[in-house]
Write a protein that holds these residues in place. Structure first.
Motif, PDB file in Angstrom:
ATOM      1  N   TYR A 139     -26.745  10.133  11.273  1.00  0.00           N
ATOM      2  CA  TYR A 139     -28.085  10.263  10.791  1.00  0.00           C
ATOM      3  C   TYR A 139     -28.193   9.214   9.151  1.00  0.00           C
ATOM      4  O   TYR A 139     -27.325   9.785   8.533  1.00  0.00           O
ATOM      5  CB  TYR A 139     -28.640  11.677  10.284  1.00  0.00           C
ATOM      6  N   PHE A 140     -29.091   8.402   9.164  1.00  0.00           N
ATOM      7  CA  PHE A 140     -29.013   7.546   8.107  1.00  0.00           C
ATOM      8  C   PHE A 140     -30.433   7.770   7.463  1.00  0.00           C
ATOM      9  O   PHE A 140     -31.540   7.676   7.978  1.00  0.00           O
ATOM     10  CB  PHE A 140     -28.719   6.029   8.466  1.00  0.00           C
ATOM     11  N   SER A 141     -30.840   8.362   6.202  1.00  0.00           N
ATOM     12  CA  SER A 141     -31.976   8.479   5.697  1.00  0.00           C
ATOM     13  C   SER A 141     -32.272   7.996   4.256  1.00  0.00           C
ATOM     14  O   SER A 141     -31.258   7.415   3.424  1.00  0.00           O
ATOM     15  CB  SER A 141     -32.303  10.117   5.805  1.00  0.00           C
ATOM     16  N   HIS A 142     -33.488   8.052   3.945  1.00  0.00           N
ATOM     17  CA  HIS A 142     -33.884   7.617   2.518  1.00  0.00           C
ATOM     18  C   HIS A 142     -33.835   5.751   2.551  1.00  0.00           C
ATOM     19  O   HIS A 142     -33.838   5.313   1.535  1.00  0.00           O
ATOM     20  CB  HIS A 142     -33.139   7.952   1.208  1.00  0.00           C
ATOM     21  N   LEU A 143     -34.080   5.220   3.742  1.00  0.00           N
ATOM     22  CA  LEU A 143     -34.232   4.148   3.840  1.00  0.00           C
ATOM     23  C   LEU A 143     -35.166   3.372   3.174  1.00  0.00           C
ATOM     24  O   LEU A 143     -36.443   3.819   3.049  1.00  0.00           O
ATOM     25  CB  LEU A 143     -33.849   3.558   5.166  1.00  0.00           C
ATOM     26  N   ASN A 144     -35.078   2.128   2.840  1.00  0.00           N
ATOM     27  CA  ASN A 144     -36.300   1.140   2.215  1.00  0.00           C
ATOM     28  C   ASN A 144     -37.009   0.708   3.504  1.00  0.00           C
ATOM     29  O   ASN A 144     -37.955   0.271   3.612  1.00  0.00           O
ATOM     30  CB  ASN A 144     -35.548   0.182   1.278  1.00  0.00           C
ATOM     31  N   ASN A 145     -36.098   0.157   4.457  1.00  0.00           N
ATOM     32  CA  ASN A 145     -36.825  -0.520   5.635  1.00  0.00           C
ATOM     33  C   ASN A 145     -35.928  -0.248   6.675  1.00  0.00           C
ATOM     34  O   ASN A 145     -34.896   0.208   6.658  1.00  0.00           O
ATOM     35  CB  ASN A 145     -36.971  -2.241   5.409  1.00  0.00           C
ATOM     36  N   ILE A 146     -36.340  -0.402   7.927  1.00  0.00           N
ATOM     37  CA  ILE A 146     -35.646  -0.153   9.304  1.00  0.00           C
ATOM     38  C   ILE A 146     -35.838  -1.488   9.977  1.00  0.00           C
ATOM     39  O   ILE A 146     -36.724  -2.048  10.185  1.00  0.00           O
ATOM     40  CB  ILE A 146     -36.283   0.884  10.014  1.00  0.00           C
ATOM     41  N   ASN A 147     -34.558  -1.844  10.401  1.00  0.00           N
ATOM     42  CA  ASN A 147     -34.470  -3.099  11.407  1.00  0.00           C
ATOM     43  C   ASN A 147     -34.069  -2.929  12.767  1.00  0.00           C
ATOM     44  O   ASN A 147     -33.693  -3.915  13.207  1.00  0.00           O
ATOM     45  CB  ASN A 147     -33.232  -3.924  10.692  1.00  0.00           C
ATOM     46  N   VAL A 148     -34.193  -1.836  13.064  1.00  0.00           N
ATOM     47  CA  VAL A 148     -33.903  -1.656  14.695  1.00  0.00           C
ATOM     48  C   VAL A 148     -34.916  -0.748  15.257  1.00  0.00           C
ATOM     49  O   VAL A 148     -35.905  -0.042  14.612  1.00  0.00           O
ATOM     50  CB  VAL A 148     -32.590  -0.622  15.002  1.00  0.00           C
ATOM     51  N   THR A 149     -34.926  -0.587  16.496  1.00  0.00           N
ATOM     52  CA  THR A 149     -36.218   0.342  17.386  1.00  0.00           C
ATOM     53  C   THR A 149     -35.251   1.229  18.207  1.00  0.00           C
ATOM     54  O   THR A 149     -34.216   1.069  18.611  1.00  0.00           O
ATOM     55  CB  THR A 149     -37.038  -0.891  18.193  1.00  0.00           C
ATOM     56  N   GLY A 150     -35.990   2.082  18.436  1.00  0.00           N
ATOM     57  CA  GLY A 150     -35.705   3.128  19.395  1.00  0.00           C
ATOM     58  C   GLY A 150     -35.184   2.877  20.655  1.00  0.00           C
ATOM     59  O   GLY A 150     -35.636   1.864  21.133  1.00  0.00           O
ATOM     60  N   PHE A 151     -34.101   3.451  21.102  1.00  0.00           N
ATOM     61  CA  PHE A 151     -33.450   3.230  22.622  1.00  0.00           C
ATOM     62  C   PHE A 151     -33.028   1.957  22.550  1.00  0.00           C
ATOM     63  O   PHE A 151     -32.980   1.615  23.822  1.00  0.00           O
ATOM     64  CB  PHE A 151     -34.682   3.564  23.553  1.00  0.00           C
ATOM     65  N   THR A 152     -32.277   1.462  21.512  1.00  0.00           N
ATOM     66  CA  THR A 152     -31.816   0.195  21.992  1.00  0.00           C
ATOM     67  C   THR A 152     -30.288   0.369  21.423  1.00  0.00           C
ATOM     68  O   THR A 152     -29.978   1.502  20.386  1.00  0.00           O
ATOM     69  CB  THR A 152     -32.232  -1.052  20.920  1.00  0.00           C
ATOM     70  N   ALA A 153     -29.416  -0.384  21.872  1.00  0.00           N
ATOM     71  CA  ALA A 153     -27.831  -0.279  21.612  1.00  0.00           C
ATOM     72  C   ALA A 153     -27.704  -1.020  20.165  1.00  0.00           C
ATOM     73  O   ALA A 153     -28.340  -1.936  19.882  1.00  0.00           O
ATOM     74  CB  ALA A 153     -27.122  -0.933  22.757  1.00  0.00           C
ATOM     75  N   VAL A 154     -26.788  -0.625  19.402  1.00  0.00           N
ATOM     76  CA  VAL A 154     -26.422  -0.937  17.978  1.00  0.00           C
ATOM     77  C   VAL A 154     -24.740  -1.173  18.299  1.00  0.00           C
ATOM     78  O   VAL A 154     -23.976  -0.210  18.801  1.00  0.00           O
ATOM     79  CB  VAL A 154     -26.718  -0.356  16.883  1.00  0.00           C
ATOM     80  N   ARG A 155     -24.264  -2.100  17.655  1.00  0.00           N
ATOM     81  CA  ARG A 155     -22.833  -2.116  17.427  1.00  0.00           C
ATOM     82  C   ARG A 155     -22.313  -1.627  16.014  1.00  0.00           C
ATOM     83  O   ARG A 155     -23.141  -1.774  15.029  1.00  0.00           O
ATOM     84  CB  ARG A 155     -22.392  -3.689  17.668  1.00  0.00           C
ATOM     85  N   SER A 156     -21.112  -1.282  15.811  1.00  0.00           N
ATOM     86  CA  SER A 156     -20.657  -0.745  14.468  1.00  0.00           C
ATOM     87  C   SER A 156     -20.805  -2.015  13.372  1.00  0.00           C
ATOM     88  O   SER A 156     -20.310  -3.087  13.949  1.00  0.00           O
ATOM     89  CB  SER A 156     -18.978  -0.451  14.652  1.00  0.00           C
ATOM     90  N   GLY A 157     -21.365  -1.888  12.471  1.00  0.00           N
ATOM     91  CA  GLY A 157     -21.480  -2.914  11.524  1.00  0.00           C
ATOM     92  C   GLY A 157     -22.790  -3.863  11.361  1.00  0.00           C
ATOM     93  O   GLY A 157     -23.112  -4.489  10.930  1.00  0.00           O
ATOM     94  N   GLU A 158     -23.772  -3.404  12.523  1.00  0.00           N
ATOM     95  CA  GLU A 158     -24.938  -3.986  12.570  1.00  0.00           C
ATOM     96  C   GLU A 158     -25.891  -3.718  11.768  1.00  0.00           C
ATOM     97  O   GLU A 158     -25.918  -2.202  11.481  1.00  0.00           O
ATOM     98  CB  GLU A 158     -25.488  -3.902  14.125  1.00  0.00           C
ATOM     99  N   VAL A 159     -26.697  -4.359  10.841  1.00  0.00           N
ATOM    100  CA  VAL A 159     -27.467  -3.889  10.084  1.00  0.00           C
ATOM    101  C   VAL A 159     -28.737  -3.046  10.913  1.00  0.00           C
ATOM    102  O   VAL A 159     -29.297  -3.598  11.599  1.00  0.00           O
ATOM    103  CB  VAL A 159     -28.201  -5.137   9.345  1.00  0.00           C
ATOM    104  N   ILE A 160     -29.043  -1.835  10.393  1.00  0.00           N
ATOM    105  CA  ILE A 160     -30.107  -1.091  10.788  1.00  0.00           C
ATOM    106  C   ILE A 160     -31.077  -0.787   9.853  1.00  0.00           C
ATOM    107  O   ILE A 160     -32.192  -0.310  10.102  1.00  0.00           O
ATOM    108  CB  ILE A 160     -29.679   0.119  11.268  1.00  0.00           C
TER     109      ILE A 160
END
Length: 171
Positions: free
Chosen positions: A98-119
């Motif tokens: 869980y990542f919170s208090h973000l300024n902006n979000i760079n991902v969309t729901g139900f997509t795969a992410v890799r470790s180190g990928e900017v979210i």
């Protein structure tokens, strides 16, 4: 029918596969080091209406990149009252990141992410408005660990929460 028996085995296989996946946790804030969060912030109290602090706050300049700590699936991205702009990633061992208090979000729901990928990026959204920019990071178990329960305030909830600071400093 054989197909029905195989379908009944599918949830068990998925559960086992989730535990078998290797879990590697990386630092979620670009350039951050251990001194960027207080070592005693996990389960600190009193902590507002939550009672105890169920994660760590990693402080950085507003707009600093936030990366996924693990490979997984984005289950949610959006806004909630306390967390502000948040991202929730399901990773190995059936753990939620869980990542919170973000300024902006760079991902969309139900997509795969890799470790180190900017979210997203560090911010002060939600109940962090007006406070120094930081990322609140929590790890939540979907499968409880009753041995983690202790006598602290809300100690029974520790069966679900993991201190992310232990992973980020290699303990």
């Amino acid at each position: 029918m054989k197909i029905k028996r195989y379908l009944l085995l599918l949830p068990a296989l998925l559960l086992i596969a989730g535990f078998a996946m290797p879990e590697r946790i990386s630092m979620p804030v670009a350039g951050a080091v251990q001194r960027d969060w207080h070592p005693d912030s996990f389960w600190y109290e009193p902590w507002g209406s939550s009672g105890v602090h169920k994660g760590i706050d990693i402080f950085a300049h507003k707009g600093t990149a936030v990366t996924s700590t693990t490979t997984g699936i984005v289950l949610y991205q959006g806004e909630i009252a306390k967390g502000g702009k948040v991202v929730l990633v399901l990773g190995p061992k059936w753990r939620l990141h869980y990542f919170s208090h973000l300024n902006n979000i760079n991902v969309t729901g139900f997509t795969a992410v890799r470790s180190g990928e900017v979210i997203g990026s560090v911010g002060d959204s939600g109940n962090a408005k007006g406070k120094p920019p930081h990322l609140h990071y929590s790890i939540v178990r979907l499968i409880p660990a009753p041995l983690a329960i202790d006598g602290s305030s809300q100690g029974y909830k520790k069966m679900f929460y993991i201190d992310p600071g232990n992973y980020l400093v290699g303990k």
